[in-house]
Design an enzyme around this catalytic site. Sequence first.
Site, PDB file in Angstrom:
ATOM      1  N   HIS A  82      -2.251  -5.486   1.571  1.00  0.00           N
ATOM      2  CA  HIS A  82      -3.387  -6.252   1.351  1.00  0.00           C
ATOM      3  C   HIS A  82      -3.330  -7.656   0.841  1.00  0.00           C
ATOM      4  CE1 HIS A  82      -7.641  -7.192   0.097  1.00  0.00           C
ATOM      5  NE2 HIS A  82      -6.955  -7.637  -0.972  1.00  0.00           N
ATOM      6  N   TYR A  99     -12.360  -2.352  -3.800  1.00  0.00           N
ATOM      7  CA  TYR A  99     -12.973  -2.518  -2.467  1.00  0.00           C
ATOM      8  C   TYR A  99     -14.382  -2.372  -2.447  1.00  0.00           C
ATOM      9  CZ  TYR A  99      -8.317  -2.410  -0.094  1.00  0.00           C
ATOM     10  OH  TYR A  99      -6.942  -2.591   0.210  1.00  0.00           O
ATOM     11  N   GLU A 120      -9.640 -10.761  -7.535  1.00  0.00           N
ATOM     12  CA  GLU A 120      -8.587  -9.700  -7.387  1.00  0.00           C
ATOM     13  C   GLU A 120      -7.651  -9.726  -8.461  1.00  0.00           C
ATOM     14  OE1 GLU A 120      -9.729  -9.024  -2.719  1.00  0.00           O
ATOM     15  OE2 GLU A 120      -7.534  -9.868  -3.221  1.00  0.00           O
ATOM     16  N   ASN A 133      -2.057   0.188   6.774  1.00  0.00           N
ATOM     17  CA  ASN A 133      -1.437  -1.023   7.157  1.00  0.00           C
ATOM     18  C   ASN A 133      -0.603  -1.845   6.622  1.00  0.00           C
ATOM     19  OD1 ASN A 133      -3.503  -2.004   5.763  1.00  0.00           O
ATOM     20  ND2 ASN A 133      -4.671  -3.485   6.971  1.00  0.00           N
ATOM     21  N   LYS A 138       0.887  -1.346   0.022  1.00  0.00           N
ATOM     22  CA  LYS A 138      -0.011   0.083   0.017  1.00  0.00           C
ATOM     23  C   LYS A 138       0.861   1.281   0.091  1.00  0.00           C
ATOM     24  CE  LYS A 138      -3.880  -2.237   2.407  1.00  0.00           C
ATOM     25  NZ  LYS A 138      -5.074  -2.232   3.272  1.00  0.00           N
TER      26      LYS A 138
HETATM   27  P1  CMP Z   1      -7.293  -4.547   3.740  1.00  0.00           P
HETATM   28  O1  CMP Z   1      -7.180  -5.975   3.683  1.00  0.00           O
HETATM   29  O2  CMP Z   1      -6.915  -3.794   2.473  1.00  0.00           O
HETATM   30  O3  CMP Z   1      -9.098  -4.679   3.411  1.00  0.00           O
HETATM   31  C1  CMP Z   1     -10.012  -3.584   3.677  1.00  0.00           C
HETATM   32  C2  CMP Z   1      -8.982  -2.488   4.610  1.00  0.00           C
HETATM   33  O4  CMP Z   1      -9.976  -1.410   5.298  1.00  0.00           O
HETATM   34  C3  CMP Z   1      -8.403  -3.190   5.514  1.00  0.00           C
HETATM   35  O5  CMP Z   1      -7.117  -3.936   4.944  1.00  0.00           O
HETATM   36  C4  CMP Z   1      -7.846  -1.874   6.424  1.00  0.00           C
HETATM   37  O6  CMP Z   1      -6.570  -1.095   6.079  1.00  0.00           O
HETATM   38  C5  CMP Z   1      -9.237  -0.980   6.095  1.00  0.00           C
HETATM   39  N1  CMP Z   1      -9.863  -0.796   7.335  1.00  0.00           N
HETATM   40  C6  CMP Z   1      -9.934   0.525   8.239  1.00  0.00           C
HETATM   41  N2  CMP Z   1     -10.999   0.047   9.227  1.00  0.00           N
HETATM   42  C7  CMP Z   1     -11.319  -1.142   9.196  1.00  0.00           C
HETATM   43  C8  CMP Z   1     -12.125  -2.030   9.966  1.00  0.00           C
HETATM   44  N3  CMP Z   1     -12.756  -1.459  11.069  1.00  0.00           N
HETATM   45  N4  CMP Z   1     -12.182  -3.171   9.611  1.00  0.00           N
HETATM   46  C9  CMP Z   1     -11.408  -3.872   8.819  1.00  0.00           C
HETATM   47  N5  CMP Z   1     -10.744  -3.118   7.638  1.00  0.00           N
HETATM   48  C10 CMP Z   1     -10.432  -1.898   7.983  1.00  0.00           C
END
Ligand code: CMP
Length: 142
Positions: free
Chosen positions: A116, A50, A127, A113, A10
């Site tokens: 993904h 998403y 995906e 974070n 990311k």
């Molecule tokens: P990702 O695996 O990319 O999928 C969706 C993303 O939303 C997740 O990682 C997080 O970075 C982001 N996100 C933010 N808030 C939340 C939440 N409460 N629960 C899950 N994903 C979240």
Amino acid sequence: AVERTISIIKPDAVAKNVIGAIYSRFEQAGLQIVAAKMLHLSREQAEGFYAVHRERGFFNDLVGFMISGPVMVQVLEGEDAILKNREIMGATNPKDAAPGTIRADFAVSIDENAVHGSDSPETAAQEIAYFFQPNELCPRTR
Ligand code: CMP
């Protein structure tokens, strides 16, 4: 079974200059990179990727973050690649991620974070097709 999964490094991790460090984690885990491209996603691309989260409260912030800079998108291949990638990424919230995982080492918040990874064989197939044409995958021949 040998599987393929999507991995996205990311914008936060690209900005920290840790693409190579994260690639090393994949390689050390026995996962092969069989396709890769750097992209600066458009809003439409990020929203489409998403789409499953469209109704969630964090959707607009998530899309804004994902288009804030370039991302590195790769297809990882290997035995149990989907679960293996999720294990080495660590929990979605870096505060809950086990020591030594990518998110524990390179991420600071659930919103930013670092990586993904696909969560099931069905989403992995979707995906992969979202970002790559079949002829862009380069499985090993030696
Ligand atoms: P990702 O695996 O990319 O999928 C969706 C993303 O939303 C997740 O990682 C997080 O970075 C982001 N996100 C933010 N808030 C939340 C939440 N409460 N629960 C899950 N994903 C979240």
